[in-house]
Design an enzyme around this catalytic site. Structure first.
Site, PDB file in Angstrom:
ATOM      1  N   TYR A   1       0.843  -1.198   0.000  1.00 54.14           N
ATOM      2  CA  TYR A   1       0.000   0.000   0.000  1.00 54.14           C
ATOM      3  C   TYR A   1       0.873   1.239   0.000  1.00 54.14           C
ATOM      4  CZ  TYR A   1      -4.969  -0.526  -0.064  1.00 54.14           C
ATOM      5  OH  TYR A   1      -6.246  -0.705  -0.509  1.00 54.14           O
TER       6      TYR A   1
ATOM      7  N   GLU B   1      -0.631   4.684  -0.687  1.00 54.56           N
ATOM      8  CA  GLU B   1      -1.484   5.853  -0.955  1.00 54.56           C
ATOM      9  C   GLU B   1      -0.682   7.120  -0.724  1.00 54.56           C
ATOM     10  OE1 GLU B   1      -4.932   5.259   1.462  1.00 54.56           O
ATOM     11  OE2 GLU B   1      -6.019   4.243  -0.145  1.00 54.56           O
TER      12      GLU B   1
ATOM     13  N   ASP C   1      -4.814  13.424 -25.927  1.00 54.59           N
ATOM     14  CA  ASP C   1      -4.826  12.037 -25.463  1.00 54.59           C
ATOM     15  C   ASP C   1      -4.103  11.207 -26.524  1.00 54.59           C
ATOM     16  OD1 ASP C   1      -5.377   9.400 -24.931  1.00 54.59           O
ATOM     17  OD2 ASP C   1      -7.540   9.680 -24.640  1.00 54.59           O
TER      18      ASP C   1
ATOM     19  N   THR D   1      -2.203   5.999 -22.510  1.00 56.23           N
ATOM     20  CA  THR D   1      -2.095   4.680 -21.916  1.00 56.23           C
ATOM     21  C   THR D   1      -0.629   4.271 -22.053  1.00 56.23           C
ATOM     22  OG1 THR D   1      -2.462   3.568 -24.018  1.00 56.23           O
ATOM     23  CG2 THR D   1      -4.404   3.989 -22.679  1.00 56.23           C
TER      24      THR D   1
ATOM     25  N   LYS E   1      -0.162   0.473 -25.319  1.00 56.37           N
ATOM     26  CA  LYS E   1      -0.418   0.388 -26.759  1.00 56.37           C
ATOM     27  C   LYS E   1       0.931   0.484 -27.480  1.00 56.37           C
ATOM     28  CE  LYS E   1      -5.137   1.810 -25.908  1.00 56.37           C
ATOM     29  NZ  LYS E   1      -6.213   2.800 -26.093  1.00 56.37           N
TER      30      LYS E   1
ATOM     31  N   ARG F   1      -0.578  -2.561 -18.886  1.00 57.50           N
ATOM     32  CA  ARG F   1      -1.760  -1.693 -18.913  1.00 57.50           C
ATOM     33  C   ARG F   1      -1.558  -0.603 -17.876  1.00 57.50           C
ATOM     34  NH1 ARG F   1      -4.495  -4.763 -21.921  1.00 57.50           N
ATOM     35  NH2 ARG F   1      -5.980  -3.102 -22.315  1.00 57.50           N
TER      36      ARG F   1
END
Ligand SMILES: *Cc1c(COP(=O)(O)O)cnc(C)c1O
Length: 442
Positions: free
Chosen positions: A50, A52, A195, A221, A224, A230
């Site tokens: 974790y 955060e 984008d 992203t 690609k 991903r």
């Protein structure tokens, strides 16, 4: 304990998918084959942590190594794209885009993006998406020749004075007019967000114009053409920080704790860092340029053999085949027939599609993954020949007009092509070609 002993069912399915990827031509333009190094980072123990918050400002202890990993990812993103600010935490491209709205707009503000059936992305204001439910979406379109209708963009921007304008798409074969659209955005005082989800790898390689001098914000992203795991990135440019010096902070706060996500996926962030490290090497420039050369060769090979393609060519990694000469809504037939031959593509709308997004009239295909395998112009000509033979082979199939007849007709079509001799022969040739260009090897 290893997966093959603890969970043989999942293990076998993963092996089957690996075999499918090795023995077929992956030509969905938004897919690629990552390196084993990327997969190793993605499958690492970092998934347990974790973290955060952001490096140096976490809500949990034990983040001394995680911080260094995330800082490396940020530094590499800045270097790769030439930007002063990057957030590497978005889980994927869609949440990255939603974070941009949260950082720049109030609920109900007007926003503009490319219409989805014209190649735009869901998150650029399509009616079924949060981006149109929370914001007031004004879509712009492409012309019949496949180019963005800049006159319409200007007119809509002047009339609506949106807060945010998007440039970027998921099915667009021409170079994006970043400069022209940034002028329009500047005239009306809008944030201009580019984008580059599809073309990020081409931008790094210098095979597509970079938006960095024109946009305030750039999102992408990472899976690609960038060829990573991903994931998503949000970057703010020098121009963006000049418009709003707080923009980077606003993006950080929108990603976390703004509501899109809790703990960042640090295994994914490490894998993004690995992919960016690969993209910063000189070989990647060659790779990006070869993707475009291959797409041009394939486009030429298809048109020479009488296959109609949108915009009559391509500037990037993508080609959209227009199947309307034999009737509307036929994308599904070519997708399924190519699938049967071991060539994976996806059905897609064409500009001013006479059918619907669910039964579109085109097929979208691309060269990023087959270029990763090392294929060049010669293989593109061969593949173009196979695809055009299959386009001819399925010419006689028409999508029924009646809704209730469609599913049965498609099922029957699938049964027929499974028996088709030509498609069976091409499948065999695809397999032989794939063996010459292995992927996921040590
Ligand atoms: C793929 C894509 C996205 C979103 O990506 P996901 O990771 O699938 O959420 C966003 N914008 C564009 C233009 C895309 O092509």
């Amino acid at each position: 304990m290893k997966l093959n002993t603890t969970d043989p069912k999942i293990y076998e399915l993963i092996q089957a998918e690996l075999k499918r990827r090795r023995e077929g031509l992956e030509m969905i333009p938004s897919e690629n084959h990552t390196s084993l190094a990327v997969l190793e980072a993605l499958g690492s123990v970092l998934t347990d942590k974790y973290a955060e918050g952001y490096p140096g400002k976490r809500y949990y202890g034990g983040n001394q190594y995680i911080d260094q990993i995330e800082e490396l990812a940020i530094a590499r993103a800045k270097e790769a794209f030439g930007v002063p600010y990057a957030n590497v935490q978005p889980y994927s491209g869609s949440p990255a885009n939603i974070a941009v709205y949260l950082a720049t707009c109030n609920i109900g503000d007007k926003v503009m993006g490319q219409n989805l059936p014209d190649g735009g992305h869901l998150t650029h204001g399509w009616k079924a998406n949060l981006s149109a439910k929370l914001y007031n979406s004004v879509p712009y379109h492409v012309k019949k020749d496949g180019y963005i209708d800049l006159e319409e963009v200007q007119k809509l921007a002047q009339e609506n004075r949106p807060k945010l304008i998007w440039c970027g798409a998921t099915a667009y074969v021409r170079e994006f007019p970043f400069e022209e659209m940034s002028k329009i955005a500047d005239e009306v005082g809008a944030y201009f967000a580019c984008d580059i989800a599809h073309i990020a790898g081409l931008v790094i390689a210098g095979a597509h114009k970079s938006p960095v001098n024109y946009a305030h914000i750039v999102t992408t992203t990472t899976h690609k053409t960038l060829r990573g795991p991903r994931g998503g990135l949000i970057m703010v440019t020098k121009k963006g920080l000049e418009k709003d010096p707080e923009l980077g902070d606003k993006i950080d706060k929108a990603v976390f704790p703004g509501g899109l996500q809790g703990g960042p996926h640090e295994n994914q962030i490490a894998a993004i860092a690995v992919a960016l490290g690969e993209a910063l090497r000189p070989e990647f420039k060659e790779y990006g340029k070869q993707i475009v050369k291959n797409a041009r060769e394939l486009a030429g090979s298809l048109t020479e053999r009488g296959v109609k393609i949108v915009s009559n060519g391509t500037d990037n990694h993508m080609i959209v085949i227009d199947l309307t000469p034999d009737g509307p809504g036929r994308g599904v037939f070519l997708q399924d027939a190519l699938d049967e031959a071991g060539i994976t593509v996806n059905k897609n709308t064409i500009p001013q599609d006479p059918s619907s997004p669910f039964y579109p009239s085109g097929v979208r295909l691309g060269t990023p993954a087959i270029t990763t395998r090392g294929m060049k112009e010669e293989e593109m000509r061969t593949i173009g020949d196979w695809i055009s033979q299959i386009v001819s082979e399925i010419k006689k199939y028409r999508l029924p007009e009646l809704k209730e007849e469609k599913a049965d007709y498609i099922k029957n079509f699938k049964d027929e092509i499974r028996q088709n001799k030509l498609i069976g022969e091409i499948k065999q040739k695809v397999l032989e070609l794939c063996k010459k260009f292995p992927v996921y090897e040590e």
